[in-house]
Design an enzyme around this catalytic site. Sequence first.
Site, PDB file in Angstrom:
ATOM      1  N   GLY A 153      47.828  11.533  64.449  1.00  0.00           N
ATOM      2  CA  GLY A 153      47.096  10.363  65.076  1.00  0.00           C
ATOM      3  C   GLY A 153      48.074   9.104  65.293  1.00  0.00           C
ATOM      4  CB  ILE A 155      48.241   6.355  60.669  1.00  0.00           C
ATOM      5  CG1 ILE A 155      47.212   5.360  60.659  1.00  0.00           C
ATOM      6  CG2 ILE A 155      49.359   6.100  59.164  1.00  0.00           C
ATOM      7  CD1 ILE A 155      46.423   5.221  59.454  1.00  0.00           C
ATOM      8  NE  ARG A 175      42.432  17.526  66.108  1.00  0.00           N
ATOM      9  CZ  ARG A 175      42.409  17.001  67.347  1.00  0.00           C
ATOM     10  NH1 ARG A 175      42.001  17.809  68.245  1.00  0.00           N
ATOM     11  NH2 ARG A 175      42.708  15.734  67.344  1.00  0.00           N
ATOM     12  CB  THR A 234      48.550   6.809  52.519  1.00  0.00           C
ATOM     13  OG1 THR A 234      49.143   7.519  53.871  1.00  0.00           O
ATOM     14  CG2 THR A 234      49.639   6.755  51.778  1.00  0.00           C
ATOM     15  NE  ARG A 236      39.270   7.862  53.667  1.00  0.00           N
ATOM     16  CZ  ARG A 236      39.848   6.942  54.195  1.00  0.00           C
ATOM     17  NH1 ARG A 236      41.137   6.931  54.049  1.00  0.00           N
ATOM     18  NH2 ARG A 236      39.120   5.741  54.922  1.00  0.00           N
ATOM     19  CD  GLU A 265      40.021   5.794  46.417  1.00  0.00           C
ATOM     20  OE1 GLU A 265      39.611   4.969  47.138  1.00  0.00           O
ATOM     21  OE2 GLU A 265      40.626   6.602  46.993  1.00  0.00           O
ATOM     22  CG  HIS A 285      42.242   3.741  48.994  1.00  0.00           C
ATOM     23  ND1 HIS A 285      41.048   4.143  49.265  1.00  0.00           N
ATOM     24  CD2 HIS A 285      42.728   3.437  50.245  1.00  0.00           C
ATOM     25  CE1 HIS A 285      41.238   4.691  50.476  1.00  0.00           C
ATOM     26  NE2 HIS A 285      42.014   4.286  51.132  1.00  0.00           N
TER      27      HIS A 285
END
Length: 327
Positions: A153, A155, A175, A234, A236, A265, A285
């Site tokens: 994506g 990032i 994908r 970084t 999830r 968290e 995080h």
Amino acid sequence: MKISILDDYFDTLRTLPCFAKLAGHDVTVWNDHVQDVDALAERLKDTEVLVLFRERTQIRAPLLERLPKLKLISQRSVYPHIDVDACTRLGVILSSSQHPGTPSYATAEMTWGLVLAAMRQIPQQMAGLKAGKWQVGVGTTLRGKTLGIYGYGHIGAAVAGFGRAFGMNVQVWARPATLEAARADGYATAVSKESFFAQCDVISLHMRLVPATRHIVASADLAQMKPTALLVNTSRAPLIEPGALVDALRSGRPGMAAVDVYEDEPLLDTGHPLLNMDNVICTPHIGYVTRDEYEIQFVDIFDQITAYAAGKPSNVINPDVLKGAPR
């Protein structure tokens, strides 16, 4: 309107230019983290608009049912922490910009910082020096190594660019449609998930957490990694099967990990296994936690409040709520 902002740990929002967008409203900013439903219900009992910092606080039906004045929740990005069905049932609008086309460069930069820190043992070397030791190990050069981007994506693409700039061989697994995008950008793609995990020296996860990606990285995948390899997350924590990363690190494949995200968290348990492994770098995080990123995010969040106040709610996740009578 009475607006409540939760979890602004360092009271940062008041200092940002975008905070002026809330001028004229009755704004309360909370700097601590509270998850207890009774405490939150008391704290938010008069709140009409609730502003959230991403997924810091769970907003579920037991809490929503005790907030009779709440009309709008405004936040940005994904919303696994919010009971959308309960919002709709109770007449609460959820506005959440999905920020198309705008990657979090802060998170991409943080990812690269973790890669460098882990491969060159920067935290360990710093700790050793402070303890009176001179050089406590030997690091690894990135140039010429293979960087694996799992999920291409915005990032992931930014991190791939950093890898290219550092002279790494970038390989992508994602994908089919996303693999095409990676090829169009000139990156190699893996022939299979198995070869991807086996060949890469560094693997960085860059996927949104949705049902299709939950636990997408299994123990068997991690077991394919090199003993010298690094896994970086970084994105999830639940992208990885529960307990799989700890078990894999104990087994020596991969040899290292750098993580910024956790199953629960905030992580305050100093006994957590990841916090007590010499081959793991952990951060709390902070991938998106910069003043610049906050300004970008909260412009969207506060604009959603302005739109609601003007009678034109924007970025509405639960449009069925607009069909009902005002609460």
